[in-house]
Design a protein around this motif. Structure first.
Motif, short mmCIF file in Angstrom:
data_model
loop_
_atom_site.label_atom_id
_atom_site.label_comp_id
_atom_site.label_asym_id
_atom_site.label_seq_id
_atom_site.Cartn_x
_atom_site.Cartn_y
_atom_site.Cartn_z
N GLU A 75 5.83 -3.46 -17.90
CA GLU A 75 6.00 -3.83 -19.30
C GLU A 75 5.61 -5.28 -19.61
O GLU A 75 5.37 -5.62 -20.77
CB GLU A 75 7.47 -3.61 -19.72
CG GLU A 75 7.88 -2.14 -19.66
CD GLU A 75 9.39 -1.95 -19.76
OE1 GLU A 75 10.11 -2.99 -19.91
OE2 GLU A 75 9.86 -0.80 -19.68
N ARG B 151 18.07 7.94 -18.26
CA ARG B 151 17.59 6.63 -17.83
C ARG B 151 18.43 6.13 -16.65
O ARG B 151 19.63 5.92 -16.77
CB ARG B 151 17.68 5.62 -18.98
CG ARG B 151 17.06 4.26 -18.64
CD ARG B 151 17.01 3.38 -19.86
NE ARG B 151 16.41 2.08 -19.55
CZ ARG B 151 15.13 1.83 -19.54
NH1 ARG B 151 14.29 2.78 -19.81
NH2 ARG B 151 14.67 0.63 -19.26
N ARG C 98 9.71 -1.54 -13.47
CA ARG C 98 9.60 -1.38 -14.93
C ARG C 98 9.16 -2.68 -15.58
O ARG C 98 8.34 -2.69 -16.50
CB ARG C 98 10.95 -0.94 -15.50
CG ARG C 98 11.29 0.51 -15.25
CD ARG C 98 12.57 0.80 -15.95
NE ARG C 98 12.93 2.19 -15.84
CZ ARG C 98 14.17 2.63 -15.69
NH1 ARG C 98 15.16 1.78 -15.62
NH2 ARG C 98 14.43 3.91 -15.62
#
Length: 348
Positions: free
Chosen positions: A77, A343, A73
């Motif tokens: 990002e 999540r 992730r």
């Protein structure tokens, strides 16, 4: 810092030669090495990501340390042009899937994974053909090709939640880790769940008898047990029989272990997972005595990412990881479905 000694030719992922896995050596992780690694990272606008099981010197120089999904992730990002993933091959693949526009390199592409290698895309397709209509749930510790054949990915921290999200009348094919699958089946009580007989050779080697012996020798210690471990069932048995207080037995992902370390009131903790995790646990809670249930539980593939390998990666741009765009697109969907369910917390 000394010169790199006798580098061996790199191969990719599962194509590595099992009899030629000598790590890159000849470099000392001293101040000069650190300065050069950080200089090269800045020069190439590269971010260094290190898994919790990496060598301590690799963890210490990385910009981010964590579990594979959390690091992927970050890869997706962050503003870096290049991702240097210090882990095993499937982890770098996952980062490339989630950040296809970025350059992803792994310091030694021969660093594979026995768990990821325990099922191939062809084997999964054959298994699916035997169970038409079944929902495939794959652990994130799988190759890009397996993720592309998967309906929903999961981590060890949200595998139960993922399986519970599937309608009760649908068969579930869970792969590849048999111990995590057994944990999920036990927690959900699901009878129409089929489990692939794969395993992480390191976690499978942490057995019940040595856990019981360690618990008996350390009666006041908490037990942090990764669900991939062969001793997870034994840990629950110890709690169920009252041999170890139930509240002291925790089945946890790597991220979950870090959270629990910060919260526990225990003075000592027995840890059943790859020994690289002890470095982060001791940093998170230095006042606690963390001990490995099995001090030999070291992954040779994780430890192939040496100071020499990291320096080589930044100097030469090796080894770059590529994933077929169609495979990456399909695999990304299985990860996104997992995230949509809830999540994932601490990852694998």
């Amino acid at each position: 810092m000394t010169a790199e000694a006798n580098p061996v030719p790199a191969t990719s992922g599962t194509e590595r030669a099992e009899d030629d896995l000598t790590p890159y050596g000849g470099v000392v992780a001293d101040a000069a090495w650190r300065d050069e690694v950080l200089r090269l990272a800045e020069q190439h606008n590269a971010v260094i990501l290190a898994h919790n099981y990496q060598l301590p010197e690799i963890q210490e120089i990385a910009h981010h340390v964590g579990d594979s999904l959390g690091l992927s992730r970050i890869a997706a990002e962050c503003d870096a042009d290049t991702i240097v993933f210090c882990g095993v091959h499937f982890m770098a693949e996952t980062a490339k899937m989630l950040a296809p526009e970025k350059r992803v390199i792994i310091p030694d592409a021969r660093a594979g994974c026995s768990l990821a290698d325990s099922i191939t895309a062809a084997e999964l397709r054959e298994w699916k053909a035997e169970h038409p209509g079944a929902v495939v749930v794959s652990y994130v510790n799988t190759t890009a090709e397996v993720k592309a054949e998967t309906d929903i990915c999961c981590t060890s921290s949200n595998a139960v939640e993922v399986v519970e999200s599937i309608p009760a009348d649908r068969e579930v094919l869970f792969c590849p880790d048999q111990f995590l699958g057994a944990h999920v089946k036990r927690e959900t009580g699901r009878q129409n769940m089929h489990i692939w007989a794969g395993e992480c050779h390191v976690h499978a080697g942490i057995n019940g008898p040595e856990l019981a012996d360690q618990a008996a020798a350390n009666p006041d210690a908490d037990l942090f047990v990764h669900p991939e471990c062969g001793c997870a069932t034994s840990a629950l048995y110890l709690a169920g029989e009252g041999i170890v207080p139930e509240e002291r037995v925790r089945i946890l992902s790597t991220g979950g272990m870090l959270d629990a370390a910060r919260e526990t009131g225990a003075r000592s903790v027995l840890v059943a997972t790859e020994i690289g995790m002890l470095h982060q646990l001791r940093k998170a809670a230095p006042e606690i005595d963390f001990r490995a249930v099995n001090e030999r539980a070291s992954c040779r593939y994780m430890k192939m990412i040496t100071p020499a390998a990291l320096l080589r990666a930044l100097r030469e741009g090796a080894d770059e990881v590529h994933v077929d765009p169609e495979v990456a697109a399909r695999g990304r969907e299985s990860v996104r479905r997992m995230i949509a369910i809830g999540r994932p917390g601490g990852g694998e």
